[in-house]
Design an enzyme around this catalytic site. Structure first.
Site, PDB file in Angstrom:
ATOM      1  CE1 TYR A  96      -3.853   2.003  -0.058  1.00 52.26           C
ATOM      2  CE2 TYR A  96      -3.839   2.090   2.334  1.00 52.26           C
ATOM      3  CZ  TYR A  96      -4.412   2.432   1.131  1.00 52.26           C
ATOM      4  OH  TYR A  96      -5.554   3.222   1.102  1.00 52.26           O
ATOM      5  CB  SER A 156       1.140  -5.779   2.613  1.00 50.89           C
ATOM      6  OG  SER A 156       0.380  -4.960   3.462  1.00 50.89           O
ATOM      7  CD  GLN A 157      -2.040  -1.575  -2.586  1.00 48.11           C
ATOM      8  OE1 GLN A 157      -2.875  -0.707  -2.427  1.00 48.11           O
ATOM      9  NE2 GLN A 157      -0.874  -1.336  -3.179  1.00 48.11           N
ATOM     10  CG  HIS A 167       2.171  -6.394   7.846  1.00 50.68           C
ATOM     11  ND1 HIS A 167       1.159  -7.191   7.362  1.00 50.68           N
ATOM     12  CD2 HIS A 167       2.380  -5.440   6.908  1.00 50.68           C
ATOM     13  CE1 HIS A 167       0.761  -6.729   6.191  1.00 50.68           C
ATOM     14  NE2 HIS A 167       1.499  -5.679   5.888  1.00 50.68           N
ATOM     15  CG  ASP A 173       0.127  -9.016  10.003  1.00 55.62           C
ATOM     16  OD1 ASP A 173      -0.008  -7.822  10.333  1.00 55.62           O
ATOM     17  OD2 ASP A 173       0.309  -9.380   8.820  1.00 55.62           O
TER      18      ASP A 173
END
Length: 320
Positions: A92, A183-184, A302, A273
């Site tokens: 992101y 992630s994203q 994360h 996470d």
């Protein structure tokens, strides 16, 4: 083991909290029809960065709503044709990354297509034009407009469109097109393979954009999900529209797309996470009906998951 979420046994059967809109399938079929009607007008511009083994291009194509989308495309100069390809997605607010990040994959005889997400840190356009707030985040972009205006709808379609471009490239073997990202990028990997089911293997890591209501329930609408709290504080401070808002977000919730995946899945998850809570990731994973496996890192959050990148390459090569 320590935990910030459900015990692993419960995670393995968790089915998600965020509502799935009643017209979800029609919504995405309409979106795909819009994407397929676009003249992509693909353009390859040789990059200033070149190596003896890799031919590098800035790739441009037109996505939905007329946005010109950018990706980095690197291919081996001397590999067999057709050869395998990887579509790569970033985190992101980031971008496609440096060319040098792509050379390891190219050295193995793969082409790689790395997307710049529209309106984030790279060169892809965000044409704008929605009613309502555009403050501080892309999850809420278009939330006050028609569901067809949600920004991540367009981003998911960009991912599928780029995979289609890879699949149609003469140097690429369409039976060996894969996707990856964290992630994203993990969310976009899942969305890509769901909307372009010809993707044969995918390796998402701690995917974002899943089970928004669970994020809210855990009081983790901060960091990457902070815009959810911002939206409620500004536009629904008493939560009178909470059900409506989470249902609308359901259109861009990857857990509801996951059952469309046909390729083989290897997903990495860290059980500590606090950015993308494990339960939200399992909500998507548990809905995948294609062949799948999890690589679980109990003590990791994360962050980089040791060895997972190597496992991903071995997975794509067929020896893991």
């Amino acid at each position: 083991m320590p935990t910030i979420d459900m015990p692993l046994k419960e995670l393995q059967t968790y089915s998600g909290l965020n509502p799935r809109p009643a017209d979800f399938d029609d919504y995405w079929e309409r979106a795909l029809a819009e994407m397929r009607a676009v003249d992509a007008a693909v353009e390859l511009v040789p990059s200033e960065f070149q190596t003896p083994s890799a031919e590098c291009f800035d790739l441009y194509f037109t996505g939905v709503r007329g946005a010109r989308i950018h990706a980095k495309y690197a291919r081996p100069r001397l590999a067999e044709r057709p050869h395998p390809a990887v579509v790569q997605f970033h985190g992101y607010s980031g971008n496609a990354g440096d060319w040098t990040d792509k050379l390891g994959i190219v050295s193995l005889g793969f082409s790689i297509f790395a997307l710049d997400v529209r309106g984030q840190g790279g060169y892809s356009q965000d044409g704008g034009g929605v009613t309502g707030t555009t403050l501080n985040g892309h999850i809420i972009r278009g939330l006050d407009d028609h569901p067809d205006e949600l920004l991540f709808r367009h981003v998911f379609l960009d991912c599928a469109q780029l995979a289609g471009i890879a699949l149609g490239s003469p140097e690429v073997d369409p039976e060996r097109v894969y996707a990856m990202g964290g992630s994203q990028g993990g969310a976009l990997t899942i969305a890509c393979a769901a909307l372009e089911p010809r993707v044969k293997k995918l390796a998402p890591v701690f995917p974002f954009l899943s089970d928004y209501r669970r994020v809210w329930q855990m009081d983790l609408a901060k960091d990457a999900y902070a815009e959810l709290r911002t939206y409620f504080r500004h536009f629904d401070p008493q939560h009178k529209r909470e059900d409506e808002i989470f249902t609308k977000l359901g259109y861009i919730d990857i857990q509801h797309l996951a059952n469309r995946i046909r390729g083989e899945v290897m997903m990495g998850v860290g059980l500590m996470d606090t950015i993308c809570p494990p339960s939200t990731q399992f909500a998507a994973y548990n809905k995948i009906t294609a062949p799948k496996r999890l690589e679980i890192y109990p003590d990791f959050g994360h962050e980089g998951l040791p060895g997972f990148n190597d496992k991903t390459i071995r997975f794509f090569l067929g020896d893991y």
